[in-house]
Scaffold this motif. Structure first.
Motif, PDB file in Angstrom:
ATOM      1  N   TYR A 108       0.677  -1.248   0.133  1.00 35.18           N
ATOM      2  CA  TYR A 108       0.073  -0.005   0.185  1.00 35.18           C
ATOM      3  C   TYR A 108       0.922   1.151   0.021  1.00 35.18           C
ATOM      4  CZ  TYR A 108      -3.139   3.591   1.486  1.00 35.18           C
ATOM      5  OH  TYR A 108      -3.824   4.790   1.486  1.00 35.18           O
ATOM      6  N   ALA A 109       2.117   1.104   0.664  1.00 35.09           N
ATOM      7  CA  ALA A 109       2.749   2.439   0.710  1.00 35.09           C
ATOM      8  C   ALA A 109       3.321   2.788  -0.651  1.00 35.09           C
ATOM      9  CB  ALA A 109       4.059   1.981   1.947  1.00 35.09           C
ATOM     10  N   LYS A 110       3.665   1.811  -1.286  1.00 33.46           N
ATOM     11  CA  LYS A 110       4.491   2.008  -2.680  1.00 33.46           C
ATOM     12  C   LYS A 110       3.260   2.824  -3.585  1.00 33.46           C
ATOM     13  CE  LYS A 110       6.826  -0.271  -6.578  1.00 33.46           C
ATOM     14  NZ  LYS A 110       7.376  -1.432  -6.825  1.00 33.46           N
ATOM     15  N   HIS A 111       2.161   1.956  -3.483  1.00 33.99           N
ATOM     16  CA  HIS A 111       0.755   2.529  -4.278  1.00 33.99           C
ATOM     17  C   HIS A 111       0.451   4.075  -3.934  1.00 33.99           C
ATOM     18  CE1 HIS A 111      -3.110   3.000  -5.967  1.00 33.99           C
ATOM     19  NE2 HIS A 111      -3.900   3.381  -4.899  1.00 33.99           N
ATOM     20  N   ARG A 112       0.538   4.253  -2.549  1.00 34.88           N
ATOM     21  CA  ARG A 112       0.240   5.478  -2.022  1.00 34.88           C
ATOM     22  C   ARG A 112       1.423   6.665  -2.438  1.00 34.88           C
ATOM     23  NH1 ARG A 112      -3.503   9.256  -0.740  1.00 34.88           N
ATOM     24  NH2 ARG A 112      -3.093  10.394   0.995  1.00 34.88           N
ATOM     25  N   SER A 113       2.470   6.390  -2.354  1.00 38.75           N
ATOM     26  CA  SER A 113       3.783   7.120  -2.713  1.00 38.75           C
ATOM     27  C   SER A 113       3.639   7.552  -3.968  1.00 38.75           C
ATOM     28  CB  SER A 113       4.855   6.375  -2.278  1.00 38.75           C
ATOM     29  OG  SER A 113       5.048   6.082  -1.026  1.00 38.75           O
ATOM     30  N   LEU A 114       3.146   6.516  -4.876  1.00 34.29           N
ATOM     31  CA  LEU A 114       3.193   6.906  -6.530  1.00 34.29           C
ATOM     32  C   LEU A 114       2.025   7.775  -6.778  1.00 34.29           C
ATOM     33  CD1 LEU A 114       3.901   3.486  -8.080  1.00 34.29           C
ATOM     34  CD2 LEU A 114       5.393   5.540  -8.471  1.00 34.29           C
ATOM     35  N   GLU A 115       0.970   7.656  -6.065  1.00 35.71           N
ATOM     36  CA  GLU A 115      -0.256   8.161  -6.095  1.00 35.71           C
ATOM     37  C   GLU A 115       0.077   9.974  -5.742  1.00 35.71           C
ATOM     38  OE1 GLU A 115      -4.928   7.720  -4.884  1.00 35.71           O
ATOM     39  OE2 GLU A 115      -3.494   7.637  -3.212  1.00 35.71           O
ATOM     40  N   LEU A 116       0.801  10.177  -4.595  1.00 30.21           N
ATOM     41  CA  LEU A 116       1.002  11.285  -3.989  1.00 30.21           C
ATOM     42  C   LEU A 116       2.022  12.130  -4.939  1.00 30.21           C
ATOM     43  CD1 LEU A 116       0.755  10.595  -0.238  1.00 30.21           C
ATOM     44  CD2 LEU A 116      -0.276  12.100  -1.562  1.00 30.21           C
ATOM     45  N   LEU A 117       3.002  11.452  -5.377  1.00 34.22           N
ATOM     46  CA  LEU A 117       4.042  12.010  -6.318  1.00 34.22           C
ATOM     47  C   LEU A 117       3.454  12.257  -7.507  1.00 34.22           C
ATOM     48  CD1 LEU A 117       6.813   9.532  -5.486  1.00 34.22           C
ATOM     49  CD2 LEU A 117       6.945  11.894  -4.865  1.00 34.22           C
ATOM     50  N   LYS A 118       2.636  12.019  -8.199  1.00 34.10           N
ATOM     51  CA  LYS A 118       1.913  12.352  -9.300  1.00 34.10           C
ATOM     52  C   LYS A 118       1.065  13.347  -8.860  1.00 34.10           C
ATOM     53  CE  LYS A 118      -1.299  10.465 -12.986  1.00 34.10           C
ATOM     54  NZ  LYS A 118      -1.900   9.350 -13.493  1.00 34.10           N
ATOM     55  N   LEU A 119       0.302  13.486  -7.491  1.00 29.62           N
ATOM     56  CA  LEU A 119      -0.525  14.417  -7.554  1.00 29.62           C
ATOM     57  C   LEU A 119       0.270  15.989  -7.176  1.00 29.62           C
ATOM     58  CD1 LEU A 119      -3.693  14.566  -6.852  1.00 29.62           C
ATOM     59  CD2 LEU A 119      -2.943  14.384  -4.412  1.00 29.62           C
ATOM     60  N   VAL A 120       1.384  15.809  -6.690  1.00 35.56           N
ATOM     61  CA  VAL A 120       2.337  16.773  -6.585  1.00 35.56           C
ATOM     62  C   VAL A 120       3.150  17.201  -7.760  1.00 35.56           C
ATOM     63  CG1 VAL A 120       1.940  16.916  -4.059  1.00 35.56           C
ATOM     64  CG2 VAL A 120       4.065  15.709  -5.295  1.00 35.56           C
ATOM     65  N   GLY A 121       3.208  16.592  -8.622  1.00 30.59           N
ATOM     66  CA  GLY A 121       3.854  16.845  -9.956  1.00 30.59           C
ATOM     67  C   GLY A 121       5.351  16.260  -9.878  1.00 30.59           C
ATOM     68  N   LEU A 122       5.535  15.327  -9.218  1.00 29.19           N
ATOM     69  CA  LEU A 122       6.831  14.778  -8.921  1.00 29.19           C
ATOM     70  C   LEU A 122       6.879  13.357  -9.327  1.00 29.19           C
ATOM     71  CD1 LEU A 122       7.811  15.925  -5.483  1.00 29.19           C
ATOM     72  CD2 LEU A 122       8.430  17.024  -7.336  1.00 29.19           C
ATOM     73  N   GLU A 123       5.813  12.983 -10.238  1.00 28.65           N
ATOM     74  CA  GLU A 123       5.949  11.349 -10.813  1.00 28.65           C
ATOM     75  C   GLU A 123       7.155  11.382 -11.759  1.00 28.65           C
ATOM     76  OE1 GLU A 123       2.775   8.627 -13.044  1.00 28.65           O
ATOM     77  OE2 GLU A 123       2.799  10.645 -13.434  1.00 28.65           O
ATOM     78  N   ASP A 124       7.519  12.369 -12.452  1.00 28.29           N
ATOM     79  CA  ASP A 124       8.639  12.184 -13.606  1.00 28.29           C
ATOM     80  C   ASP A 124      10.119  12.116 -12.620  1.00 28.29           C
ATOM     81  OD1 ASP A 124       6.756  12.144 -15.321  1.00 28.29           O
ATOM     82  OD2 ASP A 124       6.951  14.013 -16.005  1.00 28.29           O
ATOM     83  N   VAL A 125      10.163  12.665 -11.706  1.00 33.77           N
ATOM     84  CA  VAL A 125      11.538  12.854 -10.832  1.00 33.77           C
ATOM     85  C   VAL A 125      11.475  11.908  -9.769  1.00 33.77           C
ATOM     86  CG1 VAL A 125      12.275  14.902 -11.790  1.00 33.77           C
ATOM     87  CG2 VAL A 125      10.683  14.761  -9.643  1.00 33.77           C
ATOM     88  N   ALA A 126      10.561  11.064  -9.503  1.00 32.25           N
ATOM     89  CA  ALA A 126      10.428  10.079  -8.445  1.00 32.25           C
ATOM     90  C   ALA A 126      11.705   9.165  -8.334  1.00 32.25           C
ATOM     91  CB  ALA A 126       9.311   8.879  -8.633  1.00 32.25           C
TER      92      ALA A 126
END
Length: 290
Positions: A108-126
């Motif tokens: 769940y932590a991995k799923h939630r982390s990806l979700e939040l990084l996308k939400l704040v616009g950091l998905e591409d630099v994760a």
């Protein structure tokens, strides 16, 4: 959900930083307005259990949070003003680290982390190291980590520091999108951020809760005290010395001053509608005259 602060007082030796602060908050967005040294960060640290109060109590759903701090931390999200991070961690690794500290399930932590990084616009630099992030990107990561456990109570101390205007709009929309079932308290020196998203504003002045209400209610307390007038260059220094100036701009006829004053400052001064920024200066002006 109910967060209650009852007679919170904090003293350092002979200095009282917080004076008998009491309020109760239900789900919604609350803006904590105060100048440097007003006690905002101290109050946040006490709520989050980072610091102990000298007197008073913090209760969540009628339970004293000091009696069961782990239970409160499980529903708490916190972005401190001095947000720290591990520079060699990637954004994703840092999010997973925070999730582990909160005892979250790995999948769940991995799923939630990806979700939040996308939400704040950091998905591409994760997968990029945090030391290579810009100031604004680090601040967005701070906001994301504060929300990792989908908290019921979210405390954000100066969350818009380092964000450009576009990022601040994104942040305001983000807060508004999930605030319906959360208690969100944020402080910022950018008055417009509070004005746009806060359901209610708490005014903390020299460690005391001086006022509380919706923006329009608070601003109405200085209705009739905000003026605009044009002054000649020879009188500008005198006006600045004697009045609280919330804005000034040059024109062909002289300098246009926006003044906060109980009395009409000049013969040709015109009353104008007050703003939250005017109210901020009214409360936190350097001199003590009002």
């Amino acid at each position: 959900m109910l967060l209650e602060l009852n007679h919170i007082t904090k003293k350092y030796d002979n200095t009282t930083v917080l004076h008998d602060v009491s309020f109760a908050l239900k789900p919604g967005v609350y803006g904590l307005l105060g100048s440097n040294g007003s006690g905002k960060t101290t109050l946040f640290r006490i709520i989050c259990g980072v610091m102990k109060q000298s007197a008073g109590s913090v209760k969540y759903n009628h339970d004293d949070v000091q009696l069961n701090p782990d239970a409160f931390r499980s529903v708490l999200g916190y972005l401190p003003q001095d947000f720290s991070y591990y520079p060699d961690f990637t954004g994703m690794k840092f999010m997973l680290y925070i999730a582990a500290l909160k005892g979250m399930n790995k999948n769940y932590a991995k799923h939630r982390s990806l979700e939040l990084l996308k939400l704040v616009g950091l998905e591409d630099v994760a997968k990029k190291k945090i030391k290579k992030y810009s100031g604004g990107m680090k601040q967005r990561l701070g906001i994301a980590q504060a929300m990792i456990n989908d908290p019921e109570v979210l405390i954000l101390d100066e969350p818009t520091v380092g964000l450009d205007p576009k990022e601040r709009v994104r942040f305001r929309n983000l807060i508004s999108s999930f605030s319906e079932n959360k208690i969100v308290i944020l402080s910022t020196h950018i008055v417009s951020d509070i004005e746009y998203i806060a359901d209610e504003i708490l005014v903390l002045n020299q460690g005391k809760l001086e006022n509380r209400g919706v923006s329009s209610e608070l601003v109405s307390t200085i209705h009739g005290d905000v003026w605009e007038c044009v002054v000649e260059a020879s009188k500008l220094k005198e006006m600045v010395a004697n009045y609280v100036i919330s804005n000034q701009k040059h024109s062909e006829k002289g300098t246009v001053l926006r003044i906060i004053s109980k009395e009409k400052p000049t013969r040709d001064a015109l009353q104008v509608q007050p703003t939250l920024e005017d109210l901020y200066l009214y409360y936190f002006r350097e001199d003590s005259k009002k």
